[in-house]
Write an enzyme that holds these catalytic residues in place. Sequence first.
Site, PDB file in Angstrom:
ATOM      1  N   LYS A   1      -0.313   1.716  -7.192  1.00 29.90           N
ATOM      2  CA  LYS A   1      -0.156   2.191  -5.817  1.00 29.90           C
ATOM      3  C   LYS A   1       1.028   1.514  -5.146  1.00 29.90           C
ATOM      4  O   LYS A   1       1.732   2.116  -4.350  1.00 29.90           O
ATOM      5  CB  LYS A   1      -1.457   1.925  -5.044  1.00 29.90           C
ATOM      6  CG  LYS A   1      -1.422   2.383  -3.600  1.00 29.90           C
ATOM      7  CD  LYS A   1      -1.348   3.893  -3.501  1.00 29.90           C
ATOM      8  CE  LYS A   1      -1.235   4.380  -2.070  1.00 29.90           C
ATOM      9  NZ  LYS A   1      -0.617   5.735  -2.023  1.00 29.90           N
TER      10      LYS A   1
ATOM     11  N   CYS B   1       1.057  -6.367 -10.146  1.00 31.63           N
ATOM     12  CA  CYS B   1      -0.021  -7.282 -10.508  1.00 31.63           C
ATOM     13  C   CYS B   1      -0.689  -7.861  -9.268  1.00 31.63           C
ATOM     14  O   CYS B   1      -0.043  -8.141  -8.269  1.00 31.63           O
ATOM     15  CB  CYS B   1       0.460  -8.430 -11.380  1.00 31.63           C
ATOM     16  SG  CYS B   1       1.299  -7.893 -12.859  1.00 31.63           S
TER      17      CYS B   1
HETATM   18  O1  M6R Z   1       4.209   1.722  -0.240  1.00 31.10           O
HETATM   19  P1  M6R Z   1       5.539   2.393  -0.229  1.00 31.10           P
HETATM   20  O2  M6R Z   1       5.608   3.519   0.714  1.00 31.10           O
HETATM   21  O3  M6R Z   1       6.680   1.429  -0.013  1.00 31.10           O
HETATM   22  O4  M6R Z   1       5.703   2.970  -1.683  1.00 31.10           O
HETATM   23  C1  M6R Z   1       6.856   3.614  -2.106  1.00 31.10           C
HETATM   24  C2  M6R Z   1       6.622   4.371  -3.400  1.00 31.10           C
HETATM   25  O5  M6R Z   1       6.222   3.482  -4.405  1.00 31.10           O
HETATM   26  C3  M6R Z   1       5.544   5.449  -3.253  1.00 31.10           C
HETATM   27  O6  M6R Z   1       5.837   6.315  -2.211  1.00 31.10           O
HETATM   28  C4  M6R Z   1       5.411   6.249  -4.557  1.00 31.10           C
HETATM   29  O7  M6R Z   1       6.569   6.963  -4.795  1.00 31.10           O
HETATM   30  C5  M6R Z   1       4.184   7.173  -4.475  1.00 31.10           C
HETATM   31  N1  M6R Z   1       3.291   6.904  -5.550  1.00 31.10           N
HETATM   32  C6  M6R Z   1       4.497   8.589  -4.563  1.00 31.10           C
HETATM   33  O8  M6R Z   1       3.348   9.383  -4.428  1.00 31.10           O
END
Ligand code: M6R
Length: 620
Positions: free
Chosen positions: A615, A2
């Site tokens: 994201k 959120c």
């Molecule tokens: O922002 P972050 O690298 O910490 O995010 C980790 C995961 O949420 C992120 O890599 C997620 O798995 C992606 N959507 C995969 O493409």
Amino acid sequence: MCGIVGYVGHRDVAGFLLEGLHRLEYRGYDSAGIAVLQNDEIKVRKKAGRVQELSSELDSNPVQSSIGIGHTRWATHGEATNENSHPHIGGNGEVVLVHNGVIENYIDLRNQLQGLGFVFKSQTDSEVIAHLLAHHLQEQVKLGEDASTKETCLKALELTTRKLNGTYGIVAMFKECSNTIICARAGSPLVIGIGKDEYFLGSDSSPLIGYTEDVVYLSDYEIAILSSDGMEIIHRDSGHQSPSIQTLKQVSADSDLGDFEHYMLKEIYEQPQSIENAMRGRLDEDEATAKFGGLNIDPQQLRKIDRIVLTACGTSWHAGLVGEYLLEEFARIPTEVEYASELRYRNPPMTDNTMVFTITQSGETADTLAAMRECKRKGHPTLAICNVVGSTIAREADGGIYLHAGPEIGVASTKAFTSQVTVLTLLALYLGRMRHLSQPAGSRIIQQLKEIPDIIRKTLKCHEAVKDISERYCHYENFLYLGRLYNFPVALEGALKLKEISYSHAEGYPAAEMKQGPIALVDEKTPSVFIVPRGNIYPKVLSNLEEIKARKGPVIAIACEGDTRIEQLADDVIYVPDVEDYLQPLVTSIPLQFLSYHIALLRGCNVDRPRNLAKSVTVE
Ligand code: M6R
């Protein structure tokens, strides 16, 4: 997750709130809403769906005010409906609020409030806070306090937060207390931007960019009162605080799609540049090593490291697995890769000289942040490999390495993965050169790294071939992704990419391990994507591939240019340039990114905004 935004000052608030919500949509896009105080009335506009839907609603049903709050939701409790959208009104309309986080005791609180006569309109945990706040406000008024003063509203919010278990960033407005926003946080970030006679609020700094550079990051258990009279910050236990004003580091956000149809495709194509940026100024050819500006740790201490823990989630965790192989091969330091969501509650033995690296694109992932804080609390140096400058993890880590990949907007991570792998390669080189890696070996690695951006440019040429192949495979519902050594994490990453944007099921496995069970899944309807570049165990992977073919499983092979043998075995082949084993993930991940992109498109999926995802995962 959120996103939260707020404003009090002299501008027309709706424009700021909407723009802020657009910028925060990466935190969730199930619904969006705003509330303003207009002529002493609370006006709420909210809609299930994207911020764009809210924008259209505001066109036909406008509001006019210079104080307001807004929210973009990633549903945790209750479906993505208009009723479950924020802001939520409490009591008889005395208060309105938005919330980010999870209230773990919401069922008990809801039962109690229903017993007191409060009527709930949504299934959310957040509405509980709104009614609880209204309840405490009503109680204060019964005690003779004046509901139009900020002291009374503050007291009501303070009493409310004391009853909440879980995490929250709350931003509230009060019908009787015009021109005042009160916000509180525990576990969910809030940033206050200070302007001239105006205050901006965001769950991160993105809505504030372009409006102010002076910001205050609210700490846990602090409550801030923002009004035309100024700003006050009060800690729940230690009273008034003098705000620590910091300068917002602004990065130019190249978030234009340009000629591309989707951000994901644009970001795939940006990889030669983003990888180059990750290396820029960090290759020390004289010393045959890498160098970093922001590690904030002296080389003596680095020499003493006897264990590395890499912690991350999702794609970043996959990059961590590549990092484990690199660090153990080049620096010979025992390395563990821990899911942050596990590490935060585990208590693995850690030596005094264990170094913890968090890997994160956004720098806001709740589990990664919590794992880092837990390691820091235990006294371990914590370093972050992070893309977003000024993010919570970047600020709280003892030091770190920025990716400099530029904004990654597509939910499916692409360029962040290859940049993370690049930085981990540099780190392995750096720590290796402090230990066993010779000067000639270091120099060879540097020369090979320097060639990588051009090699990635050549790799991108596989796009058309992958597009054709995607048409033949887009109707399959189950896939296996198989690779060994450096390409095992790539198999996991390829499978994750396909799942998250095309909604086809995919499993990543070490290619040899599939004989221990997953091979039972193989038939004509289950294609395997084999990552089989030349290298140390090429013949072994070929044997694994034959085992799949013997069971009639269709095979797409990712192989090196000039490999003629593979054509006789695989149904389809995607060729990539030949590189050293340790550099293969940078190259072999690219056709898998294209494959998921095209299969998702052909299946009619929203590539940049896949269902159920955001994201940045800012709740645990
Ligand atoms: O922002 P972050 O690298 O910490 O995010 C980790 C995961 O949420 C992120 O890599 C997620 O798995 C992606 N959507 C995969 O493409």
